[in-house]
Enzyme design. Structure first.
Site, short mmCIF file in Angstrom:
data_model
loop_
_atom_site.label_atom_id
_atom_site.label_comp_id
_atom_site.label_asym_id
_atom_site.label_seq_id
_atom_site.Cartn_x
_atom_site.Cartn_y
_atom_site.Cartn_z
N GLY A 33 47.42 49.52 28.15
CA GLY A 33 46.83 48.18 28.01
C GLY A 33 46.24 48.04 26.62
O GLY A 33 46.90 47.63 25.68
N SER B 139 43.78 53.61 30.35
CA SER B 139 43.15 54.04 29.09
C SER B 139 43.97 55.05 28.29
O SER B 139 43.40 55.85 27.54
CB SER B 139 41.75 54.61 29.34
OG SER B 139 40.93 53.66 29.95
N HIS C 55 49.47 44.20 39.70
CA HIS C 55 48.43 44.81 38.85
C HIS C 55 47.06 44.65 39.52
O HIS C 55 46.79 43.64 40.18
CB HIS C 55 48.42 44.13 37.47
CG HIS C 55 47.58 44.88 36.48
ND1 HIS C 55 46.22 44.73 36.43
CD2 HIS C 55 47.92 45.81 35.55
CE1 HIS C 55 45.75 45.54 35.49
NE2 HIS C 55 46.75 46.20 34.94
N GLU D 272 48.17 53.51 38.49
CA GLU D 272 47.02 53.13 37.66
C GLU D 272 45.73 53.26 38.47
O GLU D 272 45.37 52.33 39.22
CB GLU D 272 47.16 51.68 37.20
CG GLU D 272 48.32 51.45 36.26
CD GLU D 272 48.03 50.30 35.30
OE1 GLU D 272 48.02 50.57 34.10
OE2 GLU D 272 47.80 49.18 35.74
N ASN E 242 50.96 46.50 28.20
CA ASN E 242 50.47 45.34 28.97
C ASN E 242 49.41 44.64 28.11
O ASN E 242 48.28 45.13 28.01
CB ASN E 242 49.86 45.84 30.29
CG ASN E 242 49.22 44.70 31.08
OD1 ASN E 242 49.41 43.52 30.76
ND2 ASN E 242 48.46 45.05 32.11
N TRP E 243 49.81 43.54 27.50
CA TRP E 243 48.89 42.84 26.60
C TRP E 243 47.80 42.09 27.37
O TRP E 243 46.85 41.60 26.77
CB TRP E 243 49.66 41.84 25.75
CG TRP E 243 50.42 42.43 24.61
CD1 TRP E 243 50.55 43.76 24.29
CD2 TRP E 243 51.16 41.70 23.60
NE1 TRP E 243 51.33 43.90 23.15
CE2 TRP E 243 51.71 42.64 22.71
CE3 TRP E 243 51.41 40.34 23.38
CZ2 TRP E 243 52.48 42.27 21.62
CZ3 TRP E 243 52.19 39.98 22.29
CH2 TRP E 243 52.70 40.93 21.42
N LYS E 244 47.97 41.96 28.69
CA LYS E 244 47.02 41.16 29.50
C LYS E 244 46.87 39.77 28.87
O LYS E 244 47.86 39.24 28.36
CB LYS E 244 45.69 41.89 29.65
CG LYS E 244 45.88 43.33 30.12
CD LYS E 244 44.61 43.99 30.54
CE LYS E 244 44.91 45.41 30.99
NZ LYS E 244 43.79 46.06 31.60
C1 PEP Z 1 46.30 48.29 32.55
O1 PEP Z 1 45.32 47.69 33.01
O2 PEP Z 1 47.47 48.07 32.91
C2 PEP Z 1 46.06 49.31 31.51
C3 PEP Z 1 46.95 50.24 31.34
O3 PEP Z 1 44.91 49.13 30.78
P1 PEP Z 1 44.18 50.13 29.79
O4 PEP Z 1 45.21 50.98 29.10
O5 PEP Z 1 43.47 49.24 28.82
O6 PEP Z 1 43.27 50.94 30.62
#
Ligand code: PEP
Length: 255
Positions: free
Chosen positions: A235, A214, A96, A166, A10-12
């Protein structure tokens, strides 16, 4: 039932330019030529999708991070599942926590899932609590998210729905975040599987569940081996080709 593993990035709202997006996507695509057992999806911002569709390979599928629930029309600023499919997008993250924080409700997510399925996209439904309380109220919250988001979905289409657990408190950008453990993930995924099987019967067996929050190249194997999941949603780690490729290779070689 043997399910294919899946690693989703997920590149956001990253990276800044289409050039950087093309470079990152190209590096991942180049690094996965030997991957056979793992599905790989990169969910990029809308404006990069057309460019990435040109360089995507059969091994790295394209995903979006949202889709409007309905047909083309007078909806300023929105992008429909139909438009995304036409462009070559096959997956879409829905519900999300960062979109829920803008006010997206379970009911909105439910409409988006139905529309995504109708246009041939695979929805990746995100669920998860903001915090954990001593009374274990987070189980009821996740149950409610699943029940409302999946209301009215037919048993026959559930194989295309992917659930991403998540816990918001473990996401890399959450202030004062804490690490989730594989035990946290396994406990919740067992609970999620029970809800899905109560709702969809044996069809629920084909649904894949991911852990996200994370995940990095060091703990990916722990979550995949002991977290009760079929894959991971990354992410921050997906913005670094080397780290993301290490996560993919871990998934490829783990079972
Ligand atoms: C997310 O927000 O979908 C995610 C997996 O973020 P991160 O890995 O940076 O916590």
């Amino acid at each position: 039932m043997i399910k294919r593993k899946i690693i989703v990035g997920n590149w956001k709202m990253n990276p800044r330019t289409v050039k950087e997006a093309g470079k990152l996507f190209g590096e991942v695509a180049k690094g996965v030529s030997r991957v056979k057992k793992t599905d790989i999806v990169i969910c990029a911002p809308f404006i990069f999708l057309e460019e990435l569709a040109e360089i995507r390979t059969s091994k790295v599928k394209l995903g979006a991070q949202d889709a409007f629930p309905g047909d083309t029309g007078a909806f300023t600023g929105e992008v429909s599942a139909d438009m995304l499919y036409e462009l070559g997008v096959r997956y879409v993250i829905l519900g999300h926590s960062e979109r829920r924080a803008f006010g997206e409700s379970n009911n909105d997510v439910n409409k988006k899932i139905k529309s995504a399925l109708a246009y041939g996209l695979w929805p990746i439904l995100c669920v998860g609590e903001s915090d954990r309380d001593h009374n274990h109220g987070y189980f009821s919250l996740v149950k409610m998210q699943l029940e409302k988001c999946l209301a009215g979905i037919s048993k026959n289409s559930v194989g295309k729905i992917i659930i991403a657990y998540e816990p918001v408190w473990a996401i890399s950008t959450t202030p004062d975040r804490r690490d989730a453990t594989a035990d946290d993930s396994r406990e919740m995924t067992i609970f999620i599987r029970k809800i899905l099987s109560d709702k969809f019967g044996k069809n629920a067996g084909s649904m894949r569940i991911l852990y996200g929050g994370s995940v990095n190249e060091k703990d990916a194997s722990e979550f995949l081996e002991n977290g009760g999941v079929d894959g991971l949603l990354a992410g921050k780690s997906s913005l670094n080709a080397k780290k993301f490729l290490e996560i993919i290779n871990t998934a490829e070689h783990i079972f």
